[in-house]
Structures are given as C-alpha cells and as structure tokens.
Design a protein around this motif. Structure first.
Motif, PDB file in Angstrom:
ATOM      1  N   ILE A 131     -10.439  14.462  16.861  1.00  0.00           N
ATOM      2  CA  ILE A 131      -9.633  15.431  16.114  1.00  0.00           C
ATOM      3  C   ILE A 131      -8.227  15.527  16.690  1.00  0.00           C
ATOM      4  O   ILE A 131      -7.271  15.888  15.993  1.00  0.00           O
ATOM      5  CB  ILE A 131     -10.331  16.811  16.104  1.00  0.00           C
ATOM      6  N   PHE A 132      -8.080  15.139  17.947  1.00  0.00           N
ATOM      7  CA  PHE A 132      -6.766  15.216  18.592  1.00  0.00           C
ATOM      8  C   PHE A 132      -5.768  14.231  17.996  1.00  0.00           C
ATOM      9  O   PHE A 132      -4.587  14.265  18.351  1.00  0.00           O
ATOM     10  CB  PHE A 132      -6.898  14.981  20.100  1.00  0.00           C
ATOM     11  N   VAL A 133      -6.238  13.362  17.091  1.00  0.00           N
ATOM     12  CA  VAL A 133      -5.319  12.461  16.399  1.00  0.00           C
ATOM     13  C   VAL A 133      -4.247  13.255  15.649  1.00  0.00           C
ATOM     14  O   VAL A 133      -3.106  12.812  15.513  1.00  0.00           O
ATOM     15  CB  VAL A 133      -6.089  11.535  15.433  1.00  0.00           C
ATOM     16  N   ILE A 134      -4.594  14.441  15.179  1.00  0.00           N
ATOM     17  CA  ILE A 134      -3.611  15.252  14.446  1.00  0.00           C
ATOM     18  C   ILE A 134      -2.500  15.740  15.362  1.00  0.00           C
ATOM     19  O   ILE A 134      -1.506  16.300  14.897  1.00  0.00           O
ATOM     20  CB  ILE A 134      -4.269  16.459  13.743  1.00  0.00           C
ATOM     21  N   GLU A 135      -2.665  15.495  16.664  1.00  0.00           N
ATOM     22  CA  GLU A 135      -1.616  15.876  17.606  1.00  0.00           C
ATOM     23  C   GLU A 135      -0.327  15.106  17.333  1.00  0.00           C
ATOM     24  O   GLU A 135       0.773  15.626  17.533  1.00  0.00           O
ATOM     25  CB  GLU A 135      -2.104  15.607  19.028  1.00  0.00           C
ATOM     26  N   LEU A 136      -0.451  13.845  16.864  1.00  0.00           N
ATOM     27  CA  LEU A 136       0.736  13.038  16.584  1.00  0.00           C
ATOM     28  C   LEU A 136       1.602  13.643  15.485  1.00  0.00           C
ATOM     29  O   LEU A 136       2.785  13.908  15.713  1.00  0.00           O
ATOM     30  CB  LEU A 136       0.341  11.610  16.233  1.00  0.00           C
ATOM     31  N   PRO A 137       1.063  13.859  14.267  1.00  0.00           N
ATOM     32  CA  PRO A 137       1.916  14.492  13.244  1.00  0.00           C
ATOM     33  C   PRO A 137       2.361  15.888  13.639  1.00  0.00           C
ATOM     34  O   PRO A 137       3.491  16.285  13.341  1.00  0.00           O
ATOM     35  CB  PRO A 137       1.033  14.510  11.987  1.00  0.00           C
ATOM     36  N   ALA A 138       1.491  16.629  14.330  1.00  0.00           N
ATOM     37  CA  ALA A 138       1.873  17.975  14.758  1.00  0.00           C
ATOM     38  C   ALA A 138       3.051  17.908  15.725  1.00  0.00           C
ATOM     39  O   ALA A 138       3.992  18.711  15.635  1.00  0.00           O
ATOM     40  CB  ALA A 138       0.686  18.676  15.418  1.00  0.00           C
ATOM     41  N   THR A 139       3.011  16.935  16.637  1.00  0.00           N
ATOM     42  CA  THR A 139       4.092  16.784  17.610  1.00  0.00           C
ATOM     43  C   THR A 139       5.424  16.514  16.925  1.00  0.00           C
ATOM     44  O   THR A 139       6.451  17.117  17.255  1.00  0.00           O
ATOM     45  CB  THR A 139       3.773  15.634  18.588  1.00  0.00           C
ATOM     46  N   LEU A 140       5.412  15.603  15.946  1.00  0.00           N
ATOM     47  CA  LEU A 140       6.660  15.244  15.278  1.00  0.00           C
ATOM     48  C   LEU A 140       7.188  16.385  14.412  1.00  0.00           C
ATOM     49  O   LEU A 140       8.399  16.600  14.326  1.00  0.00           O
ATOM     50  CB  LEU A 140       6.466  13.983  14.447  1.00  0.00           C
ATOM     51  N   LEU A 141       6.297  17.128  13.765  1.00  0.00           N
ATOM     52  CA  LEU A 141       6.741  18.270  12.959  1.00  0.00           C
ATOM     53  C   LEU A 141       7.327  19.361  13.855  1.00  0.00           C
ATOM     54  O   LEU A 141       8.348  19.980  13.521  1.00  0.00           O
ATOM     55  CB  LEU A 141       5.578  18.818  12.135  1.00  0.00           C
ATOM     56  N   ILE A 142       6.679  19.589  14.981  1.00  0.00           N
ATOM     57  CA  ILE A 142       7.203  20.580  15.931  1.00  0.00           C
ATOM     58  C   ILE A 142       8.530  20.100  16.506  1.00  0.00           C
ATOM     59  O   ILE A 142       9.469  20.881  16.691  1.00  0.00           O
ATOM     60  CB  ILE A 142       6.174  20.835  17.059  1.00  0.00           C
ATOM     61  N   ALA A 143       8.625  18.766  16.762  1.00  0.00           N
ATOM     62  CA  ALA A 143       9.873  18.205  17.275  1.00  0.00           C
ATOM     63  C   ALA A 143      11.003  18.410  16.271  1.00  0.00           C
ATOM     64  O   ALA A 143      12.143  18.657  16.645  1.00  0.00           O
ATOM     65  CB  ALA A 143       9.702  16.711  17.569  1.00  0.00           C
ATOM     66  N   GLY A 144      10.693  18.297  14.981  1.00  0.00           N
ATOM     67  CA  GLY A 144      11.709  18.518  13.957  1.00  0.00           C
ATOM     68  C   GLY A 144      12.283  19.914  14.030  1.00  0.00           C
ATOM     69  O   GLY A 144      13.498  20.118  13.862  1.00  0.00           O
ATOM     70  N   PHE A 145      11.416  20.877  14.312  1.00  0.00           N
ATOM     71  CA  PHE A 145      11.874  22.259  14.418  1.00  0.00           C
ATOM     72  C   PHE A 145      12.686  22.470  15.694  1.00  0.00           C
ATOM     73  O   PHE A 145      13.782  23.052  15.670  1.00  0.00           O
ATOM     74  CB  PHE A 145      10.673  23.207  14.392  1.00  0.00           C
ATOM     75  N   VAL A 146      12.166  21.957  16.821  1.00  0.00           N
ATOM     76  CA  VAL A 146      12.823  22.179  18.108  1.00  0.00           C
ATOM     77  C   VAL A 146      14.130  21.390  18.208  1.00  0.00           C
ATOM     78  O   VAL A 146      15.144  21.899  18.689  1.00  0.00           O
ATOM     79  CB  VAL A 146      11.870  21.789  19.260  1.00  0.00           C
ATOM     80  N   MET A 147      14.105  20.116  17.743  1.00  0.00           N
ATOM     81  CA  MET A 147      15.281  19.263  17.845  1.00  0.00           C
ATOM     82  C   MET A 147      16.257  19.445  16.677  1.00  0.00           C
ATOM     83  O   MET A 147      17.286  18.794  16.617  1.00  0.00           O
ATOM     84  CB  MET A 147      14.861  17.782  17.908  1.00  0.00           C
ATOM     85  N   ARG A 148      15.883  20.295  15.715  1.00  0.00           N
ATOM     86  CA  ARG A 148      16.724  20.589  14.548  1.00  0.00           C
ATOM     87  C   ARG A 148      17.001  19.332  13.730  1.00  0.00           C
ATOM     88  O   ARG A 148      18.137  19.040  13.355  1.00  0.00           O
ATOM     89  CB  ARG A 148      18.043  21.241  14.978  1.00  0.00           C
ATOM     90  N   VAL A 149      15.944  18.569  13.491  1.00  0.00           N
ATOM     91  CA  VAL A 149      16.026  17.371  12.672  1.00  0.00           C
ATOM     92  C   VAL A 149      15.224  17.611  11.396  1.00  0.00           C
ATOM     93  O   VAL A 149      14.085  18.096  11.445  1.00  0.00           O
ATOM     94  CB  VAL A 149      15.468  16.144  13.422  1.00  0.00           C
TER      95      VAL A 149
END
Length: 287
Positions: free
Chosen positions: A77-95
């Motif tokens: 189930i931790f596979v969803i960590e990848l898309p979650a990481t990038l979506l969170i990165a979009g918010f944090v990195m303002r992309v």
C-alpha cells in the motif's frame, strides 16, 4: 480494514517526510555524502526535524498496521507514497500540478488496486519460525552491500536510485522485524517485546535505512529516489511476507492481472518522472 487505514496513514506521513527531508538535503554540499556529518548538518534545520517527526508518526502507524494485517498487504500500500509525495511537493515547492501528474497518480493508484486485488495476500503466521532469519539477514546484507558499492562508484541520479533501493530494502527489513517483534508483544506481553532481539534489530535497521535515504535524497532528484523507494519497499516486503511469514499469493492466471497492475504502476512512475514536481527545488528564499 484497520491495517489498510493505518498503512495509508503511514504512506501519507512518509510522503510528507520525504518532501521535507529532500528540501533540507538540497542545502547540503556533495562533500558530506555518506558521512555522519551529513546528519549533523541536517539536524540543525527545523524543516528536517519536522520531517523526522513525521517519520516517527509513520512508524507508529506502521506498527499498528503490521500488528493487525499481513506484511504482504500492508507494505505494498505504501506505493501510494510516490504520488502523495509529488502532490505534497507541488504544494510545498509551489509548483502547479498538471494534468499528466493526475494521470500518473491515477495509473499508480489503479495499478496498486488491481495488483492487490489479484494477488489477494492471505494466511501466514504472525511471527518467524525457527532460524529462518539467518539466511534472510545474510541475503539482505549481501544485497545492501552490492547496492551501496555500486552507488559509491557513481554520482547524481544513478547514485540516488541505488541508494533509494538500498533504503527500500532497509525499510522492508525494518517492517518484517517490526511485525515479528509485535508478535512477541501479543504472545508474551511487554516483557516478551523488550527482551526480543527483533525489537532492537528493528531500531538498527530503521536508523540504517534512514541514513541511506538521506544520502539518496542528497545525491539526486526526488524522482530518482522515490520510485525505487516505494516500489522496492513493496516488492521486497512481499518477498519477506512469503518467505518468512508463509503468506500466500494467488498464482496461475491471476499472475496476469498482477503483472498488468505492476505495469500500470510503472507507467505511472514514468509519467510522474517527467513532471516538474520531480525536480522542483525549494521555493525562493528557503535555501
């Protein structure tokens, strides 16, 4: 159901932690790679400490998930960590999160659902019987050594990918040891847990995996690390579940939808790797 819920919470916490740790790692020079001084530099950064706080939250959630479900169910189930990481990165990195990113997220999520439904992990014991840990630890140590040796011979994203896979192996081992330790808590109470070598091996493996992950994040882009980390963790954990805990997966024609699910996950990872989120640095003024 409880194990699935806490596995999802673990993935979200780890994804958030990866973004914060990557943001901190960007400030560390290459000369600190594979040295303990790397941790010394990171520990002075609040954003890194916040990431470690989320790692602790994730560890607690993971312990609950492993105590209530098979490792071959929880870890993939931790596979969803990848898309979650990038979506969170979009918010944090303002992309901006573009449409291809959403396609990648959908592919990874649907692929995971298809693979898990087809595999239907079941059975197995809560603890490891006999001396089965000995060959498992020897094989894991040899694999880790080969990955680290390969990483030391290269730079950039190839090093990040190899160290990310080494960290994934460490985290999968941590999960297997944690599940075995939690079985001692159920059978022998707190005394059984505190006297079990698996508890202290869990801590050692977890610290080692964390060290490898910090070096992976420092060596290259997030996209080089995260797919190897999430997919490697899932697949190696399933291997531990089958070989150590006797968990069973569907075989025969069920392998076809399982492979189709893995293919969807792989395609999703490729799509996500082309997103600006994968290589985005911290916003101006944060480095």
């Amino acid at each position: 159901m409880i194990s699935v819920l806490f596995a999802v919470l673990t993935a979200l916490s780890n994804g958030s932690a990866s973004v914060l740790q990557r943001r901190a790692a960007l400030t560390v020079p290459d000369s600190e790679a594979m040295r303990l001084s790397l941790i010394g530099r990171l520990v002075r950064q609040k954003v890194w400490l916040a990431g470690i706080g989320l790692v602790i939250v994730a560890a607690v959630c993971q312990a609950v998930a492993l105590a209530t479900g098979p490792i071959a169910v929880v870890q993939p189930i931790f596979v969803i960590e990848l898309p979650a990481t990038l979506l969170i990165a979009g918010f944090v990195m303002r992309v901006k999160v573009t449409r291809p990113v959403w396609y990648g997220v959908a592919a990874v999520t649907l692929g995971l659902a298809l693979a898990m439904a087809a595999a239907d992990p079941a059975g197995g014991s809560d603890d490891v019987r006999g001396a089965a840990w000995i060959p498992a630890l020897v094989a894991t140590g040899a694999f880790e050594a080969a990955l680290i040796a390969g990483a030391l011979g290269t730079r950039g994203n190839p090093r990040a990918a190899l160290l990310g896979l080494a960290a994934a192996c460490g985290y999968a081992l941590t999960a297997a040891l944690m599940k075995d330790a939690m079985a001692r808590l159920d059978s022998d109470g707190a005394v059984g847990l505190l006297t079990a070598w698996q508890l202290y091996a869990t801590a050692a493996a977890g610290v080692g995996a964390l060290f490898l992950l910090q070096n992976a994040l420092q060596a290259g882009s997030l996209v080089a690390v995260q797919p190897m980390l999430t997919l490697g963790d899932a697949l190696i954990s399933v291997l531990y579940g089958v070989t150590l805990f006797g968990e069973e997966l569907r075989a025969g024609w069920w392998l076809l939808p399982q492979l189709a699910g893995l293919a969807l996950i792989a395609v999703g990872c490729v799509v996500l790797s082309r997103s600006p989120l994968a290589t985005a640095g911290p916003p101006p003024g944060t480095r």
